[in-house]
Each structure stands twice: as C-alpha cells, then as structure tokens.
Design a protein around this motif. Structure first.
Motif, PDB file in Angstrom:
ATOM      1  N   UNK A 107       0.832  -1.197   0.000  1.00  0.00           N
ATOM      2  CA  UNK A 107       0.000   0.000   0.000  1.00  0.00           C
ATOM      3  C   UNK A 107       0.870   1.252   0.000  1.00  0.00           C
ATOM      4  N   UNK A 108       1.939   1.233   0.798  1.00  0.00           N
ATOM      5  CA  UNK A 108       2.845   2.388   0.870  1.00  0.00           C
ATOM      6  C   UNK A 108       3.459   2.695  -0.493  1.00  0.00           C
ATOM      7  N   UNK A 109       3.831   1.662  -1.219  1.00  0.00           N
ATOM      8  CA  UNK A 109       4.448   1.867  -2.536  1.00  0.00           C
ATOM      9  C   UNK A 109       3.483   2.548  -3.495  1.00  0.00           C
ATOM     10  N   UNK A 110       2.183   2.229  -3.368  1.00  0.00           N
ATOM     11  CA  UNK A 110       1.185   2.875  -4.222  1.00  0.00           C
ATOM     12  C   UNK A 110       0.892   4.294  -3.748  1.00  0.00           C
ATOM     13  N   UNK A 111       0.699   4.464  -2.447  1.00  0.00           N
ATOM     14  CA  UNK A 111       0.348   5.776  -1.901  1.00  0.00           C
ATOM     15  C   UNK A 111       1.451   6.793  -2.163  1.00  0.00           C
ATOM     16  N   UNK A 112       2.677   6.330  -2.174  1.00  0.00           N
ATOM     17  CA  UNK A 112       3.814   7.216  -2.427  1.00  0.00           C
ATOM     18  C   UNK A 112       3.703   7.905  -3.780  1.00  0.00           C
ATOM     19  N   UNK A 113       2.991   7.281  -4.717  1.00  0.00           N
ATOM     20  CA  UNK A 113       2.869   7.818  -6.074  1.00  0.00           C
ATOM     21  C   UNK A 113       1.551   8.569  -6.290  1.00  0.00           C
ATOM     22  N   UNK A 114       0.792   8.775  -5.208  1.00  0.00           N
ATOM     23  CA  UNK A 114      -0.520   9.400  -5.319  1.00  0.00           C
ATOM     24  C   UNK A 114      -0.634  10.584  -4.367  1.00  0.00           C
ATOM     25  N   UNK A 115      -1.561  11.501  -4.629  1.00  0.00           N
ATOM     26  CA  UNK A 115      -1.811  12.580  -3.676  1.00  0.00           C
ATOM     27  C   UNK A 115      -2.387  11.991  -2.390  1.00  0.00           C
ATOM     28  N   UNK A 116      -1.688  12.170  -1.277  1.00  0.00           N
ATOM     29  CA  UNK A 116      -2.109  11.521  -0.036  1.00  0.00           C
ATOM     30  C   UNK A 116      -3.547  11.884   0.336  1.00  0.00           C
TER      31      UNK A 116
END
Length: 290
Positions: A107-116
C-alpha cells in the motif's frame, strides 16, 4: 478517458444481459430492482466520521494471515500496479490493509505515487494490550509512509465483552485520534456477540462486518446481521462490508453477491480483494451493471 467512463457507457448493456440471465436462472436473495444506479467509484461518507471515500475498497488481504495474502504473494511490483490501476483507471481511492496481511509496504508503494489527501487507508491491529497497540500505530505509520492513518480497527474480535476487556486498547486509539495520528477507530467483528457489543458501544465509529446472501463465513444469518447493522446505522456508525463473495464461495456468482450488498441499503462501502486487473475490472462492471 478514464476506464470508469467507458464502463459507465457500457453498463446499460451489461445490466440487460445480466437481467436476461437472471430471468432464466432465478435465484433467491437477489433484489429485482435497486433504488438507484451504483458505481464502484461513487463517493460515500462513512457514517458520521466525515471520511469520504469510494464505495468499493481495494482489499489486500485475500486468504490473509501470518503476514501474507494472495495480493502480497503476487509480488511487490504486481500488487502495487493493481492498486495504482484501480486508482487511475477505475477511480478507486479506498485501500484496505491490515498488519496480519503483510500488505502495508504494498500500500505504501502505491500511496507514495498518489496525492495523499485523495486516498483513504484502513488498517487493523491484532494486538490486544495498550502498550502493544501504541507501538503498532508508530510502526504502521512507518510501514505505510504516512503521518496520519485514516481508519484503524481492532481486528477479528469475537468476545461478547470486548468493549470492557479491551478498554485499554480503545483508550489508546481514542488518544491517537485526539492527537491526529488516526482519523477514526472501530472494530472488525467475527461473531454475532461481538457485533452486538459493537452496535451498543458509542466508541465504535466504523464497523467492518461480514455480509453476503448465503451466510457464508458470517456471524449469523443475513437477516440477523442486517438487523444489528440497522441499529449501528441509526447511531451514525460507518458500515463497511466484507466477505461479500463469501470468502470465495460466491466467486462464480459475483453479480448476485454484489446486487445483494448494494440492495440491502445498510453498507456505506464494501471491500473485495481482486487478484488481477481483469478481476478488478469485472467487479467495477458488476457494480455498474447492478
């Protein structure tokens, strides 16, 4: 064009095809007509928490235990891409994870690439002592790469007296909310006794409840569970459904299961763990077709 826009255009045809199939193979529990048109990326509000997210959460814990799940077993690159595709192609902004799934890094790897601010993260702790939960929260934030976790639940509760037995854990989560470490707290119930206790507790803001039309891997019969959920909703609790496909027992009947989840009218959102882009797209289409 977002894939969801394409799906919206094709939903009418898919719905007609589904209805034709149902006419030939009528099954119980399925609602003949839903009160509105639903989409996986509909924005919903979880009870009175003020948390707004998508109707469908991307689950990361299929057969999840011991720090692994079917999603993590896909490998970091594949599981991360599945989350990102869900966000970009299908408009899904709700990520469902847990410590026991081992999916925090994914999940962290995906969230890192998205607006939190666009993503809702729900996770769960299996720890039952206050000091352990306090340590969990710090570790969870590191593993997820975030300052604030949107929702933290006490995971897999079965005891009828859990609201007194785990008062210390509840106090830690209340304190964490007060400090801005989390935005909302609640419980994941795995017995009807625990579910009834959650319904009676003003502390519970969000409940993750098992619901499907055949009663598979549920706390009680669907009718019994729905009565308890209605009490929760009346008190302003956010309700998120799980085991929508009966932990795979309705994998070959997804349209029936999804129409039931939507037709009950008691769920704010629900989580299903897709294991491929094809499965995820199919779920989105089924919701639109309903």
């Amino acid at each position: 064009m977002l894939r969801r826009d394409f799906l919206r255009r094709t939903a009418r045809g898919l719905g007609a095809a589904w209805l034709a199939t149902r006419a030939a193979n009528a099954a119980p529990f399925v609602f003949d007509r839903l009160p509105q048109h639903y989409r996986a990326h509909d924005e919903v509000t979880l009870g009175r928490t003020g948390i707004r997210t998508t109707r469908l959460a991307m689950g990361t814990g299929t057969i999840g235990f011991g720090g692994a799940s079917n999603q993590t077993r896909l490998g970091m690159s594949t599981s991360t891409r599945l989350l990102l595709d869900g966000y970009h192609e299908n408009g899904l902004r709700f990520f469902d994870t847990a410590d026991s799934y081992g999916s925090h890094p994914n999940v962290a790897a995906a969230v890192k690439q998205l607006p939190r601010e666009n993503v809702t993260i729900l996770t769960k702790t299996d720890t039952r002592d206050p000091a352990g939960v306090r340590a969990d929260l710090e570790r969870f934030r590191r593993e997820l790469g975030v300052e604030t976790i949107d929702i933290v639940l006490i995971h897999c509760v079965t005891e009828a007296d859990w609201t007194t037995r785990y008062q210390g854990v509840m106090d830690v989560l209340s304190e964490a909310k007060h400090k801005g470490v989390i935005r909302a707290h609640g419980v994941s119930c795995h017995s009807i006794e625990a579910l009834r206790a959650a319904a009676a507790s003003p502390w519970v803001e969000i409940d993750l409840v098992r619901l499907n039309p055949i009663g598979s891997h549920m706390d009680a019969s669907p009718d019994t569970v729905i009565k308890v959920i209605k009490q929760m909703r009346a008190d302003g609790k956010g309700i998120i459904g799980m085991k929508i496909l009966g932990q795979g027992d309705m994998r070959d009947r997804p349209a029936e299961a999804i129409r039931y989840a939507l037709g009950t009218g008691v769920l704010d959102a629900f989580t299903i763990g897709a294991e491929s882009r094809r499965e995820q797209d199919d779920l989105v289409q089924r919701i639109a077709a309903a």
